[in-house]
Design a protein around this motif. Structure first.
Motif, PDB file in Angstrom:
ATOM      1  N   MET A  87       2.208  -3.793  -3.191  1.00  0.00           N
ATOM      2  CA  MET A  87       1.938  -2.545  -2.299  1.00  0.00           C
ATOM      3  C   MET A  87       1.151  -1.592  -3.367  1.00  0.00           C
ATOM      4  SD  MET A  87       4.822  -0.070  -0.778  1.00  0.00           S
ATOM      5  CE  MET A  87       5.347   1.264  -1.838  1.00  0.00           C
ATOM      6  N   LYS A  88       0.119  -0.928  -2.792  1.00  0.00           N
ATOM      7  CA  LYS A  88      -0.738  -0.017  -3.422  1.00  0.00           C
ATOM      8  C   LYS A  88       0.018   1.539  -2.987  1.00  0.00           C
ATOM      9  CE  LYS A  88      -4.904   0.042  -3.072  1.00  0.00           C
ATOM     10  NZ  LYS A  88      -6.257   0.233  -2.497  1.00  0.00           N
ATOM     11  N   SER A  89      -0.483   2.266  -4.021  1.00  0.00           N
ATOM     12  CA  SER A  89       0.247   3.824  -3.788  1.00  0.00           C
ATOM     13  C   SER A  89      -0.749   4.347  -2.724  1.00  0.00           C
ATOM     14  CB  SER A  89      -0.391   4.578  -5.197  1.00  0.00           C
ATOM     15  OG  SER A  89       0.066   6.041  -4.861  1.00  0.00           O
ATOM     16  N   LYS A  90       0.098   5.119  -2.017  1.00  0.00           N
ATOM     17  CA  LYS A  90      -0.634   5.657  -0.420  1.00  0.00           C
ATOM     18  C   LYS A  90      -0.593   7.114  -0.747  1.00  0.00           C
ATOM     19  CE  LYS A  90       0.999   1.992   2.184  1.00  0.00           C
ATOM     20  NZ  LYS A  90      -0.229   1.315   2.798  1.00  0.00           N
ATOM     21  N   ARG A  91      -1.635   7.772  -0.211  1.00  0.00           N
ATOM     22  CA  ARG A  91      -2.026   9.133  -0.221  1.00  0.00           C
ATOM     23  C   ARG A  91      -1.403   9.596   1.118  1.00  0.00           C
ATOM     24  NH1 ARG A  91      -4.509  11.189  -3.787  1.00  0.00           N
ATOM     25  NH2 ARG A  91      -6.241  11.332  -4.925  1.00  0.00           N
ATOM     26  N   ILE A  92      -0.019  10.132   1.087  1.00  0.00           N
ATOM     27  CA  ILE A  92       0.611  10.573   2.265  1.00  0.00           C
ATOM     28  C   ILE A  92       0.713  12.117   2.295  1.00  0.00           C
ATOM     29  CG2 ILE A  92       2.596  10.459   3.712  1.00  0.00           C
ATOM     30  CD1 ILE A  92       2.797   7.312   2.762  1.00  0.00           C
ATOM     31  N   GLU A  93       0.142  12.952   3.107  1.00  0.00           N
ATOM     32  CA  GLU A  93       0.386  14.194   3.439  1.00  0.00           C
ATOM     33  C   GLU A  93       1.821  14.524   3.680  1.00  0.00           C
ATOM     34  OE1 GLU A  93      -0.431  17.819   2.532  1.00  0.00           O
ATOM     35  OE2 GLU A  93      -2.481  16.683   3.065  1.00  0.00           O
ATOM     36  N   PHE A 130       8.384   4.171   6.390  1.00  0.00           N
ATOM     37  CA  PHE A 130       7.648   3.325   5.204  1.00  0.00           C
ATOM     38  C   PHE A 130       8.158   1.926   5.123  1.00  0.00           C
ATOM     39  CE2 PHE A 130       8.713   7.947   4.192  1.00  0.00           C
ATOM     40  CZ  PHE A 130       7.459   8.315   4.098  1.00  0.00           C
ATOM     41  N   PRO A 131       7.495   1.201   5.856  1.00  0.00           N
ATOM     42  CA  PRO A 131       7.977  -0.235   6.057  1.00  0.00           C
ATOM     43  C   PRO A 131       7.641  -0.959   4.882  1.00  0.00           C
ATOM     44  CG  PRO A 131       6.109   0.246   7.377  1.00  0.00           C
ATOM     45  CD  PRO A 131       6.635   1.697   7.020  1.00  0.00           C
ATOM     46  N   GLU A 132       6.787  -0.462   3.998  1.00  0.00           N
ATOM     47  CA  GLU A 132       6.552  -1.476   2.924  1.00  0.00           C
ATOM     48  C   GLU A 132       7.174  -0.834   1.700  1.00  0.00           C
ATOM     49  OE1 GLU A 132       2.056  -1.167   2.173  1.00  0.00           O
ATOM     50  OE2 GLU A 132       1.784  -1.260   4.216  1.00  0.00           O
ATOM     51  N   LEU A 133       7.962   0.163   1.820  1.00  0.00           N
ATOM     52  CA  LEU A 133       8.616   0.566   0.685  1.00  0.00           C
ATOM     53  C   LEU A 133       9.949  -0.308   0.208  1.00  0.00           C
ATOM     54  CD1 LEU A 133       9.579   2.807  -1.433  1.00  0.00           C
ATOM     55  CD2 LEU A 133      10.780   4.048   0.324  1.00  0.00           C
ATOM     56  N   ASP A 134       9.759  -0.643  -0.979  1.00  0.00           N
ATOM     57  CA  ASP A 134      10.890  -1.689  -1.398  1.00  0.00           C
ATOM     58  C   ASP A 134      12.050  -0.918  -1.667  1.00  0.00           C
ATOM     59  OD1 ASP A 134      12.642  -3.225  -3.006  1.00  0.00           O
ATOM     60  OD2 ASP A 134      10.992  -4.204  -4.106  1.00  0.00           O
TER      61      ASP A 134
END
Length: 123
Positions: free
Chosen positions: A1-7, A93-97
């Motif tokens: 999973m890559k870091s995401k830029r979420i406002e 955040f479905p990709e969050l482990d």
């Protein structure tokens, strides 16, 4: 999973109020994308009080997702058809482990926790 830029817009322990009906305060709450009157996510850190019973208050406000962190474990509840359902993964955040997040939250050093989390998501 890559870091995401979420406002995101933290409202901290902002009180949620429905006049003459309800007032409650989440330990942490966040809006994503844009700031809104009702947060997208509320987080309860359970030490002495707070439990899924508190979900009824969040339901009245229409908070889509609520997390309870207790004894080193995060439990995620999503609002579905007027009731909260306990789920194994965040819908926001479905990709969050979540097991990785739990492990990092238990580290005594905040710097080490962030470092370990970032290393893991970059793999």
């Amino acid at each position: 999973m890559k870091s995401k830029r979420i406002e995101f817009f933290p409202s901290g322990s902002f009180s949620q109020i429905i006049p003459n009906i309800l007032e409650y305060q989440a330990d942490l709450s966040y809006c994503f994308g844009i700031d809104k009157p009702v947060p997208d996510l509320c987080i309860e850190v359970v030490i002495t009080s707070g439990s899924p019973i508190k979900l009824q208050k969040y339901k009245l406000m229409g908070v889509p997702e609520v997390w309870f962190w207790e004894d080193g474990t995060i439990e995620v509840y999503c609002l579905r058809e007027q009731e909260y359902e306990k789920v194994v993964k965040s819908e926001l955040f479905p990709e969050l482990d979540l097991s990785l997040l739990n492990r990092c939250l238990l580290l005594s050093s905040p710097l080490e926790a962030v470092r370990e989390f970032r290393q893991a998501i970059q793999k």
